[in-house]
Design a protein around this motif. Structure first.
Motif, mmCIF file in Angstrom:
data_model
loop_
_atom_site.group_PDB
_atom_site.id
_atom_site.type_symbol
_atom_site.label_atom_id
_atom_site.label_comp_id
_atom_site.label_asym_id
_atom_site.label_seq_id
_atom_site.Cartn_x
_atom_site.Cartn_y
_atom_site.Cartn_z
ATOM 1 N N ASN A 128 9.205 -3.336 9.902
ATOM 2 C CA ASN A 128 8.156 -3.749 10.810
ATOM 3 C C ASN A 128 7.269 -2.555 11.176
ATOM 4 O OD1 ASN A 128 6.607 -5.168 12.617
ATOM 5 N ND2 ASN A 128 8.126 -5.107 14.249
ATOM 6 N N ASN A 129 6.186 -2.390 10.410
ATOM 7 C CA ASN A 129 5.202 -1.343 10.726
ATOM 8 C C ASN A 129 5.776 0.059 10.770
ATOM 9 O OD1 ASN A 129 2.419 -2.207 11.045
ATOM 10 N ND2 ASN A 129 3.252 -3.653 12.519
ATOM 11 N N ARG A 130 6.677 0.350 9.844
ATOM 12 C CA ARG A 130 7.232 1.692 9.745
ATOM 13 C C ARG A 130 6.822 2.298 8.414
ATOM 14 N NH1 ARG A 130 13.493 0.277 11.352
ATOM 15 N NH2 ARG A 130 13.026 -1.792 12.150
ATOM 16 N N LEU A 131 6.811 3.624 8.390
ATOM 17 C CA LEU A 131 6.559 4.354 7.153
ATOM 18 C C LEU A 131 7.771 5.198 6.822
ATOM 19 C CD1 LEU A 131 2.976 5.930 7.202
ATOM 20 C CD2 LEU A 131 3.816 4.116 5.711
ATOM 21 N N ALA A 132 8.179 5.157 5.553
ATOM 22 C CA ALA A 132 9.195 6.072 5.045
ATOM 23 C C ALA A 132 8.493 7.115 4.195
ATOM 24 C CB ALA A 132 10.230 5.321 4.214
ATOM 25 N N PHE A 133 8.914 8.351 4.322
ATOM 26 C CA PHE A 133 8.252 9.463 3.639
ATOM 27 C C PHE A 133 9.138 10.026 2.531
ATOM 28 C CE2 PHE A 133 4.465 10.441 6.130
ATOM 29 C CZ PHE A 133 4.665 9.659 7.248
ATOM 30 N N GLY A 134 8.495 10.439 1.450
ATOM 31 C CA GLY A 134 9.180 11.248 0.477
ATOM 32 C C GLY A 134 9.390 12.654 1.025
ATOM 33 N N PRO A 166 5.403 1.777 3.289
ATOM 34 C CA PRO A 166 5.772 0.950 4.441
ATOM 35 C C PRO A 166 7.086 0.219 4.188
ATOM 36 C CG PRO A 166 4.147 -0.173 3.110
ATOM 37 C CD PRO A 166 4.343 1.181 2.476
ATOM 38 N N TYR A 167 7.814 -0.005 5.264
ATOM 39 C CA TYR A 167 9.007 -0.826 5.184
ATOM 40 C C TYR A 167 9.253 -1.455 6.539
ATOM 41 C CZ TYR A 167 11.833 2.649 7.681
ATOM 42 O OH TYR A 167 12.348 3.494 8.631
ATOM 43 N N TYR A 174 9.734 11.169 14.615
ATOM 44 C CA TYR A 174 10.418 11.558 13.387
ATOM 45 C C TYR A 174 11.087 12.910 13.604
ATOM 46 C CZ TYR A 174 7.847 8.098 10.544
ATOM 47 O OH TYR A 174 7.332 6.942 9.995
ATOM 48 N N ALA A 229 1.696 0.639 10.269
ATOM 49 C CA ALA A 229 1.884 1.400 9.040
ATOM 50 C C ALA A 229 0.778 1.175 8.019
ATOM 51 C CB ALA A 229 3.231 1.056 8.426
ATOM 52 N N ARG A 233 -4.219 0.554 -1.682
ATOM 53 C CA ARG A 233 -3.586 -0.756 -1.622
ATOM 54 C C ARG A 233 -3.184 -1.215 -3.013
ATOM 55 N NH1 ARG A 233 -4.056 -2.109 3.546
ATOM 56 N NH2 ARG A 233 -5.775 -1.190 4.704
ATOM 57 N N LEU A 271 -5.041 6.228 1.796
ATOM 58 C CA LEU A 271 -4.228 5.027 1.683
ATOM 59 C C LEU A 271 -4.770 4.236 0.509
ATOM 60 C CD1 LEU A 271 -3.069 2.619 4.479
ATOM 61 C CD2 LEU A 271 -4.218 1.717 2.459
ATOM 62 N N TYR A 299 0.859 -1.179 0.000
ATOM 63 C CA TYR A 299 0.000 0.000 0.000
ATOM 64 C C TYR A 299 0.893 1.225 0.000
ATOM 65 C CZ TYR A 299 1.067 -0.744 4.906
ATOM 66 O OH TYR A 299 1.730 -0.986 6.087
ATOM 67 N N PHE A 357 -2.949 12.862 7.440
ATOM 68 C CA PHE A 357 -3.239 11.725 6.570
ATOM 69 C C PHE A 357 -4.408 12.036 5.647
ATOM 70 C CE2 PHE A 357 -3.745 7.502 5.129
ATOM 71 C CZ PHE A 357 -5.076 7.147 5.243
ATOM 72 N N TYR A 384 -1.269 7.571 9.873
ATOM 73 C CA TYR A 384 -0.708 8.102 11.102
ATOM 74 C C TYR A 384 -1.398 9.426 11.457
ATOM 75 C CZ TYR A 384 3.533 5.124 10.705
ATOM 76 O OH TYR A 384 4.432 4.089 10.642
ATOM 77 N N GLN A 435 0.638 5.648 1.057
ATOM 78 C CA GLN A 435 -0.177 6.674 1.709
ATOM 79 C C GLN A 435 0.210 8.068 1.201
ATOM 80 O OE1 GLN A 435 -0.339 6.399 5.975
ATOM 81 N NE2 GLN A 435 -0.142 4.172 5.999
#
Lengths: 111, 113
Positions: free
Chosen positions: A96-102, A93-94, B35, B98, A51, A49, A32, A46, B102, A34
């Motif tokens: 364990n339940n983390r989000l990476a942002f642009g 997502p990457y 963050y 995730a 998928r 989202l 997915y 937010f 959030y 976001q």
């Protein structure tokens, strides 16, 4: 290495037109993706989202597409308004339940 | 922001001093994240928590520690502040990790002089 790419140049657009933002990614296999909005001095909010099995998702004047073959998401704001001026972030997502942002793409809607 | 509060909102501190930032939530969400946001880097994950006393490192965890002794509070400590830790710090919460959106706090602007 994993990368999320958003255009660093601000998008200036006339009120009433459709703004289109791009999020490209490499070395991710996201289930997915976001999108968030961030106003100056505020935390991100937010928005949507989507998928991997959803090609398109809509929320009011927002439309998001997700192409896992192209490794790309498009974010559209239709009938843009000055109040839509903000920075828009995509997130993946990457781990364990983390989000990476642009880094985000700024939109400026000109009345 | 509804259900999540960060304190302080602004802080100026001297190099070498310890600093603790607090994130408090009233949503009873399991996941909490810290963050930092810097020009040219975007949001980068420092630490996160997936339950009381359950924490893990993010991509920029050096020089930071966290604690979560109860569901509602997630503390971020800069053990010995450096100028490179001058940043805006955001806390975020999520009901189920995730794959849910959030909710972010309003941020803490920290300046290390």
């Amino acid at each position: 290495s994993q990368k999320i790419e958003q255009n660093s140049e601000a998008l200036n657009i006339q009120e009433g037109k459709t703004a289109t933002l791009t999020c490209n990614y490499t070395n991710y296999s996201p289930a997915y993706l976001q999108w968030y909005r961030q106003d100056p001095g505020r935390g991100p909010v937010f928005l949507l989202l989507i998928r991997e099995n959803e090609k398109e998702k809509r929320k009011e004047r927002l439309k998001v597409t997700f192409d896992t073959t192209l490794k790309q998401s498009l974010f559209h704001i239709t009938a843009s308004q000055p109040a839509d001026s903000a920075t828009y972030l995509c997130a993946l997502p990457y781990g364990n339940n983390r989000l990476a942002f642009g880094k985000g793409n700024q939109v400026v809607v000109i009345p | 922001d509804a259900g999540i509060t960060q304190s302080p909102r602004h802080k100026v501190t001297e190099t070498g001093t310890p600093v603790t930032l607090r994130c408090h939530q009233t949503e009873n969400h399991r996941y909490m994240y810290w963050y930092r946001q810097d020009p040219g880097h975007g949001l980068r994950l420092i630490h996160y928590s997936y339950g009381v006393k359950d924490t893990d490192k993010g991509e920029v965890s050096d020089g930071y520690s966290v604690s979560r002794s109860k569901t509602e509070d997630f503390l971020l400590t800069l053990e010995s502040a450096t100028s490179s830790q001058t940043s805006v710090y955001f806390c975020a919460i999520s009901e189920a990790g995730a794959n849910y959106g959030y909710t972010f706090g309003s941020g803490t602007r920290l300046t290390v002089v």
